[in-house]
Write an enzyme that holds these catalytic residues in place. Structure first.
Site, PDB file in Angstrom:
ATOM      1  N   HIS A 249     -12.441   0.241   0.810  1.00 44.90           N
ATOM      2  CA  HIS A 249     -13.176  -0.311  -0.332  1.00 44.90           C
ATOM      3  C   HIS A 249     -14.603   0.194  -0.227  1.00 44.90           C
ATOM      4  O   HIS A 249     -15.132   0.302   0.876  1.00 44.90           O
ATOM      5  CB  HIS A 249     -13.192  -1.845  -0.293  1.00 44.90           C
ATOM      6  CG  HIS A 249     -14.244  -2.441  -1.193  1.00 44.90           C
ATOM      7  ND1 HIS A 249     -14.034  -2.619  -2.537  1.00 44.90           N
ATOM      8  CD2 HIS A 249     -15.524  -2.827  -0.951  1.00 44.90           C
ATOM      9  CE1 HIS A 249     -15.146  -3.107  -3.080  1.00 44.90           C
ATOM     10  NE2 HIS A 249     -16.060  -3.242  -2.137  1.00 44.90           N
TER      11      HIS A 249
ATOM     12  N   ASN B 136      -4.898   1.056  -0.287  1.00 40.72           N
ATOM     13  CA  ASN B 136      -5.657   2.292  -0.527  1.00 40.72           C
ATOM     14  C   ASN B 136      -6.749   2.554   0.505  1.00 40.72           C
ATOM     15  O   ASN B 136      -7.712   3.258   0.235  1.00 40.72           O
ATOM     16  CB  ASN B 136      -6.180   2.335  -1.966  1.00 40.72           C
ATOM     17  CG  ASN B 136      -7.211   1.282  -2.258  1.00 40.72           C
ATOM     18  OD1 ASN B 136      -7.440   0.386  -1.446  1.00 40.72           O
ATOM     19  ND2 ASN B 136      -7.857   1.373  -3.405  1.00 40.72           N
TER      20      ASN B 136
ATOM     21  N   GLU C 202     -22.529  -7.438  -1.494  1.00 35.24           N
ATOM     22  CA  GLU C 202     -21.418  -7.301  -0.553  1.00 35.24           C
ATOM     23  C   GLU C 202     -21.918  -7.164   0.882  1.00 35.24           C
ATOM     24  O   GLU C 202     -21.324  -7.717   1.809  1.00 35.24           O
ATOM     25  CB  GLU C 202     -20.543  -6.111  -0.959  1.00 35.24           C
ATOM     26  CG  GLU C 202     -19.798  -6.387  -2.259  1.00 35.24           C
ATOM     27  CD  GLU C 202     -18.973  -5.206  -2.767  1.00 35.24           C
ATOM     28  OE1 GLU C 202     -18.296  -5.383  -3.792  1.00 35.24           O
ATOM     29  OE2 GLU C 202     -19.002  -4.127  -2.150  1.00 35.24           O
TER      30      GLU C 202
ATOM     31  N   LYS D 250      -9.516  -0.915   5.263  1.00 34.16           N
ATOM     32  CA  LYS D 250      -8.556  -1.961   4.919  1.00 34.16           C
ATOM     33  C   LYS D 250      -7.377  -2.039   5.899  1.00 34.16           C
ATOM     34  O   LYS D 250      -7.147  -1.118   6.693  1.00 34.16           O
ATOM     35  CB  LYS D 250      -8.040  -1.709   3.494  1.00 34.16           C
ATOM     36  CG  LYS D 250      -9.115  -1.855   2.412  1.00 34.16           C
ATOM     37  CD  LYS D 250      -8.468  -1.805   1.026  1.00 34.16           C
ATOM     38  CE  LYS D 250      -9.494  -1.918  -0.078  1.00 34.16           C
ATOM     39  NZ  LYS D 250      -8.857  -2.009  -1.413  1.00 34.16           N
TER      40      LYS D 250
ATOM     41  N   TYR E 189     -13.417 -10.997  -3.564  1.00 37.23           N
ATOM     42  CA  TYR E 189     -12.797 -10.353  -4.730  1.00 37.23           C
ATOM     43  C   TYR E 189     -12.781 -11.275  -5.961  1.00 37.23           C
ATOM     44  O   TYR E 189     -11.971 -11.058  -6.865  1.00 37.23           O
ATOM     45  CB  TYR E 189     -11.380  -9.913  -4.374  1.00 37.23           C
ATOM     46  CG  TYR E 189     -11.323  -8.604  -3.591  1.00 37.23           C
ATOM     47  CD1 TYR E 189     -11.825  -7.418  -4.137  1.00 37.23           C
ATOM     48  CD2 TYR E 189     -10.740  -8.548  -2.332  1.00 37.23           C
ATOM     49  CE1 TYR E 189     -11.757  -6.220  -3.438  1.00 37.23           C
ATOM     50  CE2 TYR E 189     -10.674  -7.342  -1.625  1.00 37.23           C
ATOM     51  CZ  TYR E 189     -11.183  -6.187  -2.187  1.00 37.23           C
ATOM     52  OH  TYR E 189     -11.120  -4.994  -1.497  1.00 37.23           O
TER      53      TYR E 189
HETATM   54  P1  CMP Z   1     -11.100  -2.143  -4.169  1.00 35.22           P
HETATM   55  O1  CMP Z   1     -12.133  -1.087  -4.305  1.00 35.22           O
HETATM   56  O2  CMP Z   1     -11.012  -2.817  -2.853  1.00 35.22           O
HETATM   57  O3  CMP Z   1     -11.344  -3.247  -5.294  1.00 35.22           O
HETATM   58  C1  CMP Z   1     -10.301  -3.965  -5.885  1.00 35.22           C
HETATM   59  C2  CMP Z   1      -8.974  -3.565  -5.387  1.00 35.22           C
HETATM   60  O4  CMP Z   1      -7.884  -4.008  -6.140  1.00 35.22           O
HETATM   61  C3  CMP Z   1      -8.856  -2.061  -5.440  1.00 35.22           C
HETATM   62  O5  CMP Z   1      -9.676  -1.493  -4.452  1.00 35.22           O
HETATM   63  C4  CMP Z   1      -7.368  -1.850  -5.281  1.00 35.22           C
HETATM   64  O6  CMP Z   1      -6.981  -1.668  -3.933  1.00 35.22           O
HETATM   65  C5  CMP Z   1      -6.820  -3.160  -5.792  1.00 35.22           C
HETATM   66  N1  CMP Z   1      -5.996  -2.908  -6.968  1.00 35.22           N
HETATM   67  C6  CMP Z   1      -6.376  -2.341  -8.111  1.00 35.22           C
HETATM   68  N2  CMP Z   1      -5.332  -2.262  -8.957  1.00 35.22           N
HETATM   69  C7  CMP Z   1      -4.267  -2.784  -8.299  1.00 35.22           C
HETATM   70  C8  CMP Z   1      -2.917  -2.982  -8.631  1.00 35.22           C
HETATM   71  N3  CMP Z   1      -2.445  -2.627  -9.821  1.00 35.22           N
HETATM   72  N4  CMP Z   1      -2.126  -3.562  -7.715  1.00 35.22           N
HETATM   73  C9  CMP Z   1      -2.627  -3.945  -6.508  1.00 35.22           C
HETATM   74  N5  CMP Z   1      -3.908  -3.781  -6.148  1.00 35.22           N
HETATM   75  C10 CMP Z   1      -4.715  -3.200  -7.028  1.00 35.22           C
END
Ligand code: CMP
Length: 139
Positions: free
Chosen positions: A116, A113, A127, A10, A50
């Site tokens: 993904h 984070n 995906e 990311k 998403y």
């Molecule tokens: P990902 O696995 O990419 O799939 C959905 C994403 O939403 C997740 O990782 C997080 O990075 C993001 N996400 C989940 N909860 C929150 C939150 N409370 N605020 C912002 N982003 C979020």
């Protein structure tokens, strides 16, 4: 069984030049990078990718974040690759992630984070097909 899973490095991670360190974690865990490209996602692509999170309060922020810098999209292959990748990534929220995981070491927050990964075989197939043609995947 040998599986394939879909992965994204990311914007928070590409921005901090962590692509190689993250790839090393995958490879050390026995995952092979069988396809990989660095792309600038469009807002339309992020929104579609998403779409399952459309009703969540963080959807807009999530999509804006995913287009804020280039990302690296990947196909990872290996024995039990979907679960193995989830183990290497660690919990979605880095505060809950185990020591040694990518998110524990590199993630900044639940949104930023670093990676993904697909959560199940059906989503992995969807995906992968969203970003790669069959010819781009070389196992
Ligand atoms: P990902 O696995 O990419 O799939 C959905 C994403 O939403 C997740 O990782 C997080 O990075 C993001 N996400 C989940 N909860 C929150 C939150 N409370 N605020 C912002 N982003 C979020």
């Amino acid at each position: 069984a040998i599986e394939r899973t879909f992965s994204i490095i990311k914007p928070d991670a590409t921005k901090r030049n962590l692509t190689g360190k993250i790839n090393a974690k995958f490879e050390e865990a026995g995952l092979r990078i069988v396809a990989q490209k660095r792309i600038q996602m469009t807002l339309e692509q992020a929104g579609q990718f998403y779409a399952v999170h459309k009703e969540r309060p963080f959807y807009g922020e999530l999509c804006e974040f995913m287009v804020s810098e280039p990302v690296v999209v990947q196909v990872l292959e290996g024995e039990g690759a979907i679960l193995k990748n989830r183990e290497v990534m660690g919990a979605t929220n880095p505060a809950d992630a185990e020591d040694g995981t990518i998110r524990k070491e590199f993630a900044l927050s639940v949104g930023e984070n670093s990676v993904h990964g697909s959560d199940a075989p059906e989503t992995a197939a969807e995906e992968i097909a969203f970003f790669f043609s069959g010819l781009e995947i070389v196992g």
